[in-house]
Motif scaffolding. Structure first.
Motif, PDB file in Angstrom:
ATOM      1  N   ARG A 102       0.830  -1.210   0.000  1.00 47.29           N
ATOM      2  CA  ARG A 102       0.000   0.000   0.000  1.00 47.29           C
ATOM      3  C   ARG A 102       0.860   1.255   0.000  1.00 47.29           C
ATOM      4  N   LEU A 103       1.976   1.236   0.717  1.00 46.26           N
ATOM      5  CA  LEU A 103       2.857   2.397   0.732  1.00 46.26           C
ATOM      6  C   LEU A 103       3.558   2.589  -0.603  1.00 46.26           C
ATOM      7  N   TRP A 104       4.004   1.496  -1.222  1.00 41.76           N
ATOM      8  CA  TRP A 104       4.649   1.632  -2.531  1.00 41.76           C
ATOM      9  C   TRP A 104       3.702   2.293  -3.533  1.00 41.76           C
ATOM     10  N   ASP A 105       2.401   2.075  -3.369  1.00 39.88           N
ATOM     11  CA  ASP A 105       1.415   2.638  -4.284  1.00 39.88           C
ATOM     12  C   ASP A 105       0.978   4.047  -3.895  1.00 39.88           C
ATOM     13  N   HIS A 106       1.462   4.550  -2.751  1.00 38.43           N
ATOM     14  CA  HIS A 106       1.044   5.856  -2.227  1.00 38.43           C
ATOM     15  C   HIS A 106       1.888   6.949  -2.874  1.00 38.43           C
ATOM     16  N   ALA A 107       1.230   7.886  -3.548  1.00 38.93           N
ATOM     17  CA  ALA A 107       1.960   8.920  -4.293  1.00 38.93           C
ATOM     18  C   ALA A 107       2.826   9.784  -3.384  1.00 38.93           C
ATOM     19  N   GLY A 108       2.369  10.049  -2.165  1.00 42.63           N
ATOM     20  CA  GLY A 108       3.182  10.837  -1.243  1.00 42.63           C
ATOM     21  C   GLY A 108       4.411  10.087  -0.793  1.00 42.63           C
ATOM     22  N   PHE A 109       4.245   8.810  -0.448  1.00 44.70           N
ATOM     23  CA  PHE A 109       5.382   7.986  -0.041  1.00 44.70           C
ATOM     24  C   PHE A 109       6.419   7.901  -1.145  1.00 44.70           C
ATOM     25  N   GLN A 110       5.980   7.813  -2.366  1.00 42.79           N
ATOM     26  CA  GLN A 110       6.896   7.690  -3.500  1.00 42.79           C
ATOM     27  C   GLN A 110       7.807   8.904  -3.647  1.00 42.79           C
ATOM     28  N   ARG A 111       7.411  10.041  -3.089  1.00 43.95           N
ATOM     29  CA  ARG A 111       8.169  11.277  -3.279  1.00 43.95           C
ATOM     30  C   ARG A 111       8.982  11.688  -2.054  1.00 43.95           C
ATOM     31  N   ALA A 112       8.812  10.986  -0.943  1.00 46.27           N
ATOM     32  CA  ALA A 112       9.507  11.376   0.288  1.00 46.27           C
ATOM     33  C   ALA A 112      10.865  10.709   0.366  1.00 46.27           C
ATOM     34  N   THR A 113      11.794  11.376   0.986  1.00 48.67           N
ATOM     35  CA  THR A 113      13.129  10.808   1.179  1.00 48.67           C
ATOM     36  C   THR A 113      13.243  10.069   2.509  1.00 48.67           C
ATOM     37  N   GLU A 114      12.344  10.354   3.411  1.00 43.72           N
ATOM     38  CA  GLU A 114      12.342   9.684   4.707  1.00 43.72           C
ATOM     39  C   GLU A 114      10.914   9.650   5.247  1.00 43.72           C
ATOM     40  N   VAL A 115      10.674   8.746   6.182  1.00 43.56           N
ATOM     41  CA  VAL A 115       9.324   8.529   6.697  1.00 43.56           C
ATOM     42  C   VAL A 115       9.358   8.568   8.222  1.00 43.56           C
ATOM     43  N   ALA A 116       8.396   9.269   8.803  1.00 41.96           N
ATOM     44  CA  ALA A 116       8.211   9.278  10.258  1.00 41.96           C
ATOM     45  C   ALA A 116       6.792   8.797  10.538  1.00 41.96           C
ATOM     46  N   ILE A 117       6.668   7.555  10.960  1.00 43.98           N
ATOM     47  CA  ILE A 117       5.363   6.959  11.221  1.00 43.98           C
ATOM     48  C   ILE A 117       4.759   7.573  12.478  1.00 43.98           C
ATOM     49  N   ALA A 118       3.510   8.018  12.392  1.00 45.20           N
ATOM     50  CA  ALA A 118       2.835   8.619  13.547  1.00 45.20           C
ATOM     51  C   ALA A 118       2.204   7.527  14.401  1.00 45.20           C
ATOM     52  N   LEU A 119       2.578   7.465  15.677  1.00 47.37           N
ATOM     53  CA  LEU A 119       1.949   6.528  16.599  1.00 47.37           C
ATOM     54  C   LEU A 119       0.594   7.085  17.043  1.00 47.37           C
TER      55      LEU A 119
END
Length: 340
Positions: free
Chosen positions: A293-310
């Motif tokens: 699902r993340l690989w298909d997410h347009a925002g994820f595809q453009r970010a250089t790093e990810v901070a998952i919100a708990l």
């Protein structure tokens, strides 16, 4: 920018640091334990949210000062400090102090605007000036100037046995380059023009776009940021979503997580409020499914790093399970390798 099959470079998480009003120390110590665990698990960063007059961390800089003494590698961020409640000169002193204590690991994220529920406490915050305060991006400029060492005083020299500086002390070189700004389309463009980093979150607005799809709008904001950045080669973007892997969760935890996401799902269907705020759905499930699902997410595809919100309202065992699966299951499924 991670595409399918390309490894995610940086993985972190952010927390509100919630606590019980009758025992706030325990909650703050729990947050510090989570930060220590994050470093042990190889996370690249951990971020603290900021909450005023609520039961979450009101002073993330103070908590990160303590965390800097318990860790040695992990980046320590704020996501975000609302500058409407801060004096940029005083905040610059605190940020520089913590950055030096952490050996250059601080990543201050900030935002501007009228503080949430300002009318409820404005006379306590600014008794004489609450009607005249400037809540614009000028506050960010002042903070950046202070962190860069621009003069703030007309005097420099010695008076008696005391020495005085024209600039904020202590000074931490490079800290201004690690400032992040959070917001929508216009904020993304402005952050790029200022050459500072850009934080996205699980909330966007429909201002400036014809889309009503969260991922598309988040991607458009990131594209706008990069297009206006003064030096795209050093532009940093962090994507934020609520992502809950269930690989090692108990059946009771899985039901709890799914109920949490379901209770918040309706707000993701249509824009909310006068600004058209659009919320991202929460992602819950096994890591292999979440990765797809993340690989298909347009925002994820453009970010250089990810901070998952708990999520805000879970218990410590839930956070331990989620953070453990983020590092041990979801991160590797995205091609990420633990630091250290």
């Amino acid at each position: 920018m991670p595409q399918r099959g390309e490894p995610l470079q940086k993985l972190g998480f952010l927390t509100i640091g919630r606590f019980d009003e009758n025992d706030p120390r325990a909650g703050h110590l729990e947050t510090l334990r989570m930060i220590e665990l994050a470093e042990e698990l190889g996370f690249d960063s951990v971020w603290l949210r900021n909450r005023h007059l609520q039961y979450g961390i009101s002073s993330p800089v103070a908590v990160l000062a303590a965390a800097s003494m318990r860790t040695s590698r992990i980046e320590l961020g704020t996501a975000v400090i609302p500058l409407g409640l801060e004096n940029p000169l005083r905040l610059a002193e605190d940020l520089a102090t913590v950055d030096l204590l952490s050996d250059g690991r601080l990543n201050p994220g900030v935002s501007v605007g009228v503080p949430m529920r300002y009318d409820d406490f404005k006379t306590s915050l600014y008794p004489e000036t609450h009607g005249m305060e400037n809540f614009s991006k000028d506050r960010v400029i002042r903070l950046l100037d202070n962190l860069r060492g621009e003069p703030v005083s007309d005097f420099e020299g010695t008076v008696g046995i005391e020495q005085f500086s024209r600039r904020v002390q202590p000074h931490s070189p490079g800290l201004a380059d690690r400032v992040w700004y959070g917001g929508g389309r216009s904020s993304a463009i402005w952050a790029g023009e200022q050459g500072i980093n850009y934080l996205t979150s699980s909330v966007v607005t429909i201002e400036g776009t014809d889309s009503r799809d969260f991922a598309t709008i988040q991607a458009e904001n990131i594209d706008a940021y990069r297009a206006h950045h003064v030096d795209p080669a050093r532009a940093r973007v962090s994507q934020g979503l609520v992502v809950i892997p269930t690989d090692s969760a108990t059946p009771e935890q899985i039901r709890k997580y799914e109920d949490y996401a379901a209770a918040r799902f309706e707000r993701t269907l249509t824009p909310q409020g006068p600004r058209g705020m659009l919320f991202a759905p929460d992602y819950v499930g096994p890591s292999d499914e979440l990765a797809e699902r993340l690989w298909d997410h347009a925002g994820f595809q453009r970010a250089t790093e990810v901070a998952i919100a708990l999520p805000f309202s879970f218990d410590e065992p839930d956070y331990l399970q989620i953070v453990g699966d983020l590092a041990g299951r979801l991160g590797p499924a995205l091609g990420w390798s633990p630091a250290g």
